[in-house]
Write an enzyme that holds these catalytic residues in place. Structure first.
Site, PDB file in Angstrom:
ATOM      1  N   PHE A  56     -11.068   1.476   6.417  1.00 50.57           N
ATOM      2  CA  PHE A  56      -9.653   1.720   6.114  1.00 50.57           C
ATOM      3  C   PHE A  56      -9.026   0.590   5.301  1.00 50.57           C
ATOM      4  O   PHE A  56      -7.807   0.490   5.218  1.00 50.57           O
ATOM      5  CB  PHE A  56      -8.865   1.909   7.418  1.00 50.57           C
ATOM      6  CG  PHE A  56      -9.132   0.843   8.449  1.00 50.57           C
ATOM      7  CD1 PHE A  56      -8.415  -0.341   8.457  1.00 50.57           C
ATOM      8  CD2 PHE A  56     -10.112   1.022   9.403  1.00 50.57           C
ATOM      9  CE1 PHE A  56      -8.668  -1.326   9.391  1.00 50.57           C
ATOM     10  CE2 PHE A  56     -10.374   0.051  10.359  1.00 50.57           C
ATOM     11  CZ  PHE A  56      -9.640  -1.128  10.353  1.00 50.57           C
ATOM     12  N   TYR A  57      -9.841  -0.246   4.674  1.00 49.26           N
ATOM     13  CA  TYR A  57      -9.309  -1.352   3.870  1.00 49.26           C
ATOM     14  C   TYR A  57      -8.961  -0.868   2.461  1.00 49.26           C
ATOM     15  O   TYR A  57      -9.511  -1.331   1.462  1.00 49.26           O
ATOM     16  CB  TYR A  57     -10.320  -2.490   3.788  1.00 49.26           C
ATOM     17  CG  TYR A  57     -10.396  -3.374   5.008  1.00 49.26           C
ATOM     18  CD1 TYR A  57      -9.470  -3.279   6.039  1.00 49.26           C
ATOM     19  CD2 TYR A  57     -11.407  -4.339   5.120  1.00 49.26           C
ATOM     20  CE1 TYR A  57      -9.553  -4.100   7.151  1.00 49.26           C
ATOM     21  CE2 TYR A  57     -11.491  -5.167   6.225  1.00 49.26           C
ATOM     22  CZ  TYR A  57     -10.574  -5.036   7.243  1.00 49.26           C
ATOM     23  OH  TYR A  57     -10.657  -5.865   8.341  1.00 49.26           O
ATOM     24  N   GLY A  58      -8.065   0.092   2.401  1.00 50.03           N
ATOM     25  CA  GLY A  58      -7.585   0.580   1.120  1.00 50.03           C
ATOM     26  C   GLY A  58      -6.133   0.986   1.245  1.00 50.03           C
ATOM     27  O   GLY A  58      -5.402   0.458   2.078  1.00 50.03           O
TER      28      GLY A  58
END
Length: 331
Positions: A56-58
């Protein structure tokens, strides 16, 4: 550049300084692939071979951006695939009690399709779902490990008592928690004690206090609107300036030792336990190398005692997270 101490993670030897990739994509203006790749290569070449990423690093449009960046890196530089131990966090949005296995499996299948040939060395739930028995989460992860979706199970924001329960269900390869000269509360110390007892490494995230120890921001007003840290109590109002008193002391000590303050802060984490692996992140190759060099810095007993005294005299003002996020902190 001096070689750095080694730690065993998922059956492989990795440097005692890792690399956090979050800020390469989880930012309003992410760097280009060229800039990111230079930092990633610098990290691996200097010995930071344990990498921290997440599903979820976006942004809202593409939460998978970090994994896609890593996939592009390995496609361009396949010789680095075997060098890197990849630790992937998932479980956002947090699944329900009834749907743990299916949601984690769905996420892992997508992750594997993005990464291609690169295996997921360690997978962990970024947060334990509130109201769900932790044992149920680790039972789910054990099931998925046995399905061959990843190699080892990790843990994140998990307390020492919970880790003891989890380790009876499935071996834990690593625990990721916040550790820094600005975040060293009793519950954090207890996890580090557990780590020393079990020889399970600790991924120490935000080892530089989310930029506070490096004086990235001079005042609370310098923090950009929309930045996550703007909502953290330690960065707000009077607490911000009170907390700078600790950094003032660290600056003095670092200068006396001929170090930068970030190097002192990172060296302290490595010196308090041989199983601690700080994971600072940067898109600047030179900064990346300076950070990694800190793993080889030895602090004396007197240095550590002076830092302990400083921490006792200047405890952080404000919680690590807002009250609204209490359910997502260490369980």
């Amino acid at each position: 550049m001096p070689s750095i101490p080694q730690v065993t993670l998922a059956g492989k030897s990795v440097g005692q300084m890792g690399f956090g990739l979050m800020q390469l994509t989880w930012t309003p203006n992410p760097p280009s692939d060229e800039v990111s790749f230079a930092a990633m290569k610098a990290a691996a070449d200097a010995g930071a071979t344990a990498w921290s990423t997440a599903c979820f690093y976006g942004n809202e449009e593409n939460p998978w951006a970090n994994l896609e960046l890593i996939a592009r890196f390995f496609k361009k530089y396949p010789e680095y695939e075997e060098k890197i131990v990849l630790v992937v966090k998932g479980g956002f949005p947090i699944p329900s009690k009834e749907d743990l296995v299916n949601k984690y499996r769905e996420e892992l299948v997508k992750t594997k399709s993005i990464l291609g040939n690169k295996v997921i060395d360690v997978y962990s739930a970024a947060r334990l779902p509130p109201g769900v028995p932790p044992e149920q989460v680790f039972e789910a992860l054990k099931t998925l490990k046995e399905e061959g979706l990843f190699i080892e199970v990790g843990a994140s924001e998990t307390s020492a008592p919970t880790l003891r329960k989890a380790a009876k269900i499935v071996p834990i390869a690593i625990i990721e928690i916040e550790v820094s000269l600005w975040s060293y509360e009793q519950e954090i110390q207890e996890v580090i004690t557990w780590s020393k007892e079990t020889k399970v490494p600790v991924f120490c995230y935000s080892p530089l206090g989310r930029g506070f120890i490096t004086r990235t921001y001079k005042t609370p007003d310098d923090i950009p609107d929309g930045a996550f840290i703007k909502y953290l109590p330690r960065f707000q109002g009077k607490a911000f300036y009170d907390n700078l008193k600790l950094v003032d002391q660290l600056d003095v000590m670092a200068e006396k030792k001929g170090l930068t303050t970030p190097q002192l802060a990172l060296a302290w984490i490595c010196n308090i336990s041989p199983y601690n692996i700080p994971i600072p992140g940067s898109s600047n190759p030179e900064r990346v190398k300076q950070n990694i060099e800190a793993a080889a810095i030895k602090l004396s007993k007197e240095d550590l005692e002076e830092l302990d005294k400083t921490l006792s005299s200047f405890p952080p003002i404000g919680g690590r997270y807002p009250d609204a996020m209490n359910g997502l902190q260490m369980q």
